[in-house]
Design an enzyme around this catalytic site. Structure first.
Site, PDB file in Angstrom:
ATOM      1  N   GLY A 109      34.815  72.587 -36.401  1.00 22.73           N
ATOM      2  CA  GLY A 109      35.646  73.717 -36.016  1.00 22.73           C
ATOM      3  C   GLY A 109      37.083  73.609 -36.501  1.00 22.73           C
ATOM      4  O   GLY A 109      37.509  72.590 -37.065  1.00 22.73           O
ATOM      5  N   HIS A 110      37.842  74.668 -36.232  1.00 19.77           N
ATOM      6  CA  HIS A 110      39.221  74.730 -36.709  1.00 19.77           C
ATOM      7  C   HIS A 110      40.099  73.669 -36.030  1.00 19.77           C
ATOM      8  O   HIS A 110      39.903  73.318 -34.881  1.00 19.77           O
ATOM      9  CB  HIS A 110      39.820  76.129 -36.527  1.00 19.77           C
ATOM     10  CG  HIS A 110      39.748  76.668 -35.139  1.00 19.77           C
ATOM     11  ND1 HIS A 110      39.880  77.997 -34.859  1.00 19.77           N
ATOM     12  CD2 HIS A 110      39.558  76.072 -33.932  1.00 19.77           C
ATOM     13  CE1 HIS A 110      39.786  78.192 -33.567  1.00 19.77           C
ATOM     14  NE2 HIS A 110      39.599  77.038 -32.977  1.00 19.77           N
ATOM     15  N   ASN A 111      41.023  73.135 -36.812  1.00 20.04           N
ATOM     16  CA  ASN A 111      42.021  72.151 -36.358  1.00 20.04           C
ATOM     17  C   ASN A 111      41.440  70.777 -36.041  1.00 20.04           C
ATOM     18  O   ASN A 111      42.154  69.905 -35.528  1.00 20.04           O
ATOM     19  CB  ASN A 111      42.785  72.652 -35.123  1.00 20.04           C
ATOM     20  CG  ASN A 111      43.412  74.005 -35.319  1.00 20.04           C
ATOM     21  OD1 ASN A 111      43.882  74.320 -36.409  1.00 20.04           O
ATOM     22  ND2 ASN A 111      43.411  74.820 -34.278  1.00 20.04           N
TER      23      ASN A 111
END
Length: 354
Positions: A257-259
């Site tokens: 996922g993001h980050n």
């Protein structure tokens, strides 16, 4: 197996030279000049092949083995027939990996899809893209505006390299992969169908009960010597970066996922899902089908068992398993206790199922 034309035999390397290259001791110096052409499993290895054994479970297969040498440790060497030379090492798995790389180096990265070299007809290269000499782009691949690609890198058929993407030297971007909003280091392998740099899953509650999309304006940074499996997805950051650390190996069908920030030299097995903003330390191993909750931290050197659910932080060096994931010793104790209680209950009911 009939002749494998996908990976033709090596022209030959002396057994003695192979022993030196993989750091093994050859049991019989008289066969040092015998040529080795390939690797094979114990049960069908023939003259010219080298195989390896890690346990006694393959003992029965030795009867049909005709290998020119077997890579193993001292414990296994004692059961190998005297007719088969032994390459003795304390780390047979590592030695076999080195041998395979020497004998079948072409299998270390995805193969070419065509016989064409250089920039193939049918590839689209934006006029503003910059490619160093030695870049190869196969038919139907797309390289977007302002992209930069280093020498020795191969872009396979149907791959899409988005605008302004940076890809280092000696990389392989396999067929059908897409790379957007990403900075990629050197010697990186992206397998077929992988998706790198698409927007992450971010929404806020809307004023009328709907969901409002949160813009994802970060990047993906993939450091040197990373390998990413087929159909794996790596989302770009929301406002920060999603980072895959140097030397990390990611299997097929993994969602990142993001980050998320993954450290160096990690191993992540198929069907793992890592939710946004999780932090994975260096040298972490995550078994297949495990899930990692968002905003959690897994410390350096930790190990997560397959099919576990990581809901909270995992200290460095610990082994966790179960749902929710907890120290492995606690999880195994609980499983044993449940099994014992179930057995006792079954006996009290006279062995009858409910």
């Amino acid at each position: 197996m009939e002749q494998n034309w996908f990976f033709p035999p090596h022209q030959g390397i002396r057994l003695g030279d192979l022993a030196d290259r993989i750091g093994a001791e050859l049991s019989d110096a008289s066969v040092a000049d015998h040529p080795i052409h390939g690797v094979a499993p114990v049960y069908r290895a023939k003259a010219g092949d080298v195989c390896y054994m890690l346990s006694r479970k393959s003992r029965d297969e030795l009867e049909s083995c005709q290998a020119s040498a077997i890579i193993c440790d001292k414990a296994i060497a004692s059961i190998v027939p005297s007719r088969i030379p032994v390459l003795l090492t304390q780390k047979p798995h590592t030695a076999f990996a080195l041998a395979g790389a020497l004998l079948h180096g072409e299998a270390l990265r995805p193969s070419y899809n065509t016989s064409l070299r250089g920039i193939a007809p049918g590839a689209f290269i934006d006029p503003t893209a910059r490619l160093e000499p030695g870049v190869e782009v196969e038919p139907t691949a797309v390289v977007g505006a302002g992209a930069e690609i280093g020498s020795g890198t191969r872009i396979a058929a149907g791959a899409v390299i988005g605008p302004q993407v940076r890809i280092g030297r000696d990389c392989t971007i396999s067929a059908g992969a897409s790379i957007l909003c990403a900075l990629i280091g050197n010697n990186v392998i992206i397998h077929p169908g992988a998706r790198i740099g698409q927007d992450g899953f971010g929404y806020a509650p809307g004023p009328k009960g709907g969901m409002i999309k949160i813009v994802q304006v970060g990047r993906v940074i993939i450091q040197d010597h990373v390998e990413i499996g087929a159909n794996t997805t790596v989302d770009r950051g929301t406002m920060d970066d999603t980072v895959i650390g140097e030397g990390t190996k990611i299997d097929n069908l993994v969602q990142i996922g993001h980050n998320v920030r993954i450290g160096r030299y990690c191993g992540i097995v198929s069907q793992v899902g890592i939710a946004g903003s999780a932090r994975i330390g260096d040298g972490v191993m995550i078994g297949g089908n495990a899930g990692v909750n968002g905003h959690t931290t897994i410390g350096d050197g930790a190990q997560i068992a397959a099919m576990s659910g990581v809901a909270s932080d995992v200290p460095a060096g610990e082994r966790y398993g179960g749902i929710p994931a907890r120290p492995m010793r606690d999880f195994l104790r609980e499983v044993a206790e449940i099994a014992m209680r179930s057995s006792e209950r079954h006996k009290k009911k006279g062995g009858k199922d409910e």
